[in-house]
Scaffold this active site. Structure first.
Site, PDB file in Angstrom:
ATOM      1  N   VAL A   9      -1.200 -12.832   3.691  1.00 40.35           N
ATOM      2  CA  VAL A   9      -2.569 -13.093   3.249  1.00 40.35           C
ATOM      3  C   VAL A   9      -3.352 -11.817   3.482  1.00 40.35           C
ATOM      4  CG1 VAL A   9      -2.505 -15.589   3.623  1.00 40.35           C
ATOM      5  CG2 VAL A   9      -3.251 -14.088   5.470  1.00 40.35           C
ATOM      6  N   SER A  10      -4.454 -11.660   2.751  1.00 36.76           N
ATOM      7  CA  SER A  10      -5.153 -10.384   2.827  1.00 36.76           C
ATOM      8  C   SER A  10      -6.553 -10.455   3.416  1.00 36.76           C
ATOM      9  CB  SER A  10      -5.220  -9.741   1.439  1.00 36.76           C
ATOM     10  OG  SER A  10      -5.899 -10.585   0.548  1.00 36.76           O
ATOM     11  N   THR A  11      -7.081 -11.637   3.645  1.00 37.43           N
ATOM     12  CA  THR A  11      -8.434 -11.712   4.195  1.00 37.43           C
ATOM     13  C   THR A  11      -8.456 -12.579   5.439  1.00 37.43           C
ATOM     14  OG1 THR A  11      -9.074 -13.651   2.909  1.00 37.43           O
ATOM     15  CG2 THR A  11      -9.435 -11.498   1.885  1.00 37.43           C
TER      16      THR A  11
END
Length: 61
Positions: A9-11
């Site tokens: 995931v990136s956030t």
């Protein structure tokens, strides 16, 4: 045969929980996971996963 998975995931507002559950349900024995931007090129868990998949090479030897 060992089954591997890679979750990312990136956030900060996202979690790996759903991906981990799906991988576990699919029989994954090893899940490489990290919270890193997709724009970032230095992703340790991805590199570890790729090393593990190379014949004769692994993160543990």
């Amino acid at each position: 045969m060992t089954i591997y998975g890679y979750a990312r995931v990136s956030t900060d507002g996202q979690t790996l929980d759903t991906q981990r559950v799906k991988f576990t349900e699919a029989g994954e024995e090893k899940i490489f996971a990290e919270k890193e931007s997709g724009a970032k090129t230095d992703r340790k868990a991805l590199q570890d996963a790729l090393k593990t998949l190379r014949p004769g090479v692994g993160v543990n030897g």
